[in-house]
Scaffold this motif. Structure first.
Motif, mmCIF file in Angstrom:
data_model
loop_
_atom_site.group_PDB
_atom_site.id
_atom_site.type_symbol
_atom_site.label_atom_id
_atom_site.label_comp_id
_atom_site.label_asym_id
_atom_site.label_seq_id
_atom_site.Cartn_x
_atom_site.Cartn_y
_atom_site.Cartn_z
ATOM 1 N N VAL A 94 0.832 -1.210 0.000
ATOM 2 C CA VAL A 94 0.000 0.000 0.000
ATOM 3 C C VAL A 94 0.867 1.260 0.000
ATOM 4 N N SER A 95 2.117 1.123 0.402
ATOM 5 C CA SER A 95 3.012 2.288 0.429
ATOM 6 C C SER A 95 3.168 2.903 -0.957
ATOM 7 N N ALA A 96 2.802 2.139 -2.005
ATOM 8 C CA ALA A 96 2.846 2.694 -3.362
ATOM 9 C C ALA A 96 2.000 3.958 -3.477
ATOM 10 N N HIS A 97 0.953 4.051 -2.625
ATOM 11 C CA HIS A 97 0.106 5.245 -2.650
ATOM 12 C C HIS A 97 0.807 6.462 -2.039
ATOM 13 N N PHE A 98 1.853 6.226 -1.259
ATOM 14 C CA PHE A 98 2.463 7.307 -0.495
ATOM 15 C C PHE A 98 3.880 7.654 -0.971
ATOM 16 N N ALA A 99 4.479 6.748 -1.720
ATOM 17 C CA ALA A 99 5.851 6.976 -2.171
ATOM 18 C C ALA A 99 5.850 7.715 -3.507
ATOM 19 N N ASP A 100 7.003 8.227 -3.891
ATOM 20 C CA ASP A 100 7.178 8.877 -5.182
ATOM 21 C C ASP A 100 7.438 7.774 -6.210
ATOM 22 N N ALA A 101 6.430 7.509 -7.047
ATOM 23 C CA ALA A 101 6.525 6.376 -7.971
ATOM 24 C C ALA A 101 7.713 6.503 -8.926
ATOM 25 N N SER A 102 8.154 7.738 -9.166
ATOM 26 C CA SER A 102 9.285 7.904 -10.078
ATOM 27 C C SER A 102 10.573 7.368 -9.445
ATOM 28 N N ARG A 103 10.539 7.190 -8.112
ATOM 29 C CA ARG A 103 11.713 6.655 -7.428
ATOM 30 C C ARG A 103 11.534 5.180 -7.061
ATOM 31 N N THR A 104 10.313 4.784 -6.703
ATOM 32 C CA THR A 104 10.112 3.423 -6.204
ATOM 33 C C THR A 104 9.571 2.476 -7.269
ATOM 34 N N GLY A 105 9.026 3.004 -8.340
ATOM 35 C CA GLY A 105 8.361 2.151 -9.315
ATOM 36 C C GLY A 105 9.240 1.806 -10.497
ATOM 37 N N GLY A 106 8.575 1.420 -11.590
ATOM 38 C CA GLY A 106 9.289 0.999 -12.787
ATOM 39 C C GLY A 106 10.136 2.112 -13.380
ATOM 40 N N ALA A 107 9.747 3.367 -13.154
ATOM 41 C CA ALA A 107 10.509 4.481 -13.729
ATOM 42 C C ALA A 107 11.942 4.473 -13.224
ATOM 43 N N TYR A 108 12.119 4.122 -11.960
ATOM 44 C CA TYR A 108 13.479 4.041 -11.405
ATOM 45 C C TYR A 108 14.278 2.946 -12.108
#
Lengths: 166, 131
Positions: A68-82
């Motif tokens: 659920v932290s995906a809702h609170f983190a910066d997706a550009s850093r934690t997600g596929g973009a990184y």
């Protein structure tokens, strides 16, 4: 993508490299919603009285709740973009290989966790089709307001030898 | 434990709850453009289902570590069969290593998983029937 970036390979022996940090509030409503989404109807996730009677300070989160932290983190850093932009991974070939949680303290509603994500390892391994696959492990450490580690999460992304649907 | 047949609604509900909006899991047009037959479930949805099995069998509070390895995609329409495959001694006498898995009804392995479970808490869970 991959041929324009020359990422530094990171072996397991090297210290983790900082990626990002974020604040993750743990909320009753979100716990109930997440529990429902996996069909977990145990009252302990939905009823604070049941949770307190079981010895918790508040409603506890299900075991995989940290997603659920995906809702609170910066997706550009934690997600596929990184993975794509910083590590140069070809996302058409990247699959979620494994996921691990280590539980140190209960995660309960009403607490605010501070999360730190690091790159633990980035290695090439021989694939089954004679090519090479790339295995990237990231770790997220969640700490409470006094700095005690509550949860450690490890996420393994695998860049496979060919595209998924091919 | 059997869960399914999996629907697109199950997948979308999990996307909203968990925050994974990768279109490969909710947009059939996008999934097909990648050569896939359509959307498939997030591996973590299956991991969430396996966490229910752990909770039902041992009590979530007794789980010290939970590791899942994704072996194959789970498609809408499939029913997952979740099983505890082995309970082995852990490194300490108070811990057990539990092997569990999720497969479809044809026996295709989707997720293999392992959990380190504190046996003391597990005993209290099963005897009191709480949590």
């Amino acid at each position: 993508m991959a041929d324009t970036v020359a990422p530094t390979r990171r072996g397991a022996a090297e210290p983790p490299a900082f990626i990002t940090e974020f604040v993750f509030p743990v909320e009753r409503g979100k716990i109930a919603e997440f529990a429902r989404s996996i069909g977990e109807d145990s009252r302990i996730h939905h009823d604070v009285d049941v949770a307190v009677a079981a010895g918790y300070a508040d409603v506890p989160a299900p075991l995989t709740y940290s997603v659920v932290s995906a809702h609170f983190a910066d997706a550009s850093r934690t997600g596929g973009a990184y993975l794509a932009e910083e590590l140069g991974m070809d996302m058409d070939r990247v699959v979620h290989g494994a996921h691990e949680w280590e539980y140190h303290q209960p995660v309960v509603a009403g607490t605010t966790l501070r999360a730190t994500m690091s790159l633990v390892s980035d290695e090439r391994r021989a694939g089954r089709r004679g090519g090479e696959m790339r295995v990237v492990v990231r770790e997220v450490v969640y700490r409470d307001s006094v700095g005690t580690t509550v949860l450690t999460e490890r996420i393994t992304a695998i860049e496979t030898e060919k595209t998924m649907g091919a | 434990m059997r869960i399914g047949p999996l629907t697109r609604t199950d997948i979308v509900r999990y996307a909203g709850a968990g925050g994974d909006f990768n279109p490969i899991h909710h947009d059939d047009v996008h999934a097909r453009s990648l050569g896939l037959p359509g959307v498939f479930a997030m591996g973590l949805l299956g991991a969430g289902y396996l966490s229910r099995l752990l909770h039902a069998e041992f009590g979530a509070a007794s789980v010290a570590r939970f590791t899942v390895r994704f072996r194959a995609q789970t498609w809408p329409g499939e029913t997952l069969v979740l099983t505890v495959d082995a309970v082995e001694p852990g490194l300490s006498p108070h811990q057990s290593l539990v092997q569990l898995s999720a497969a479809n009804e044809d026996g295709q392995l989707k997720i293999s998983a392992e959990a380190l479970v504190n046996s003391d808490a597990w005993t209290s869970h099963t005897t009191k029937g709480t949590a």
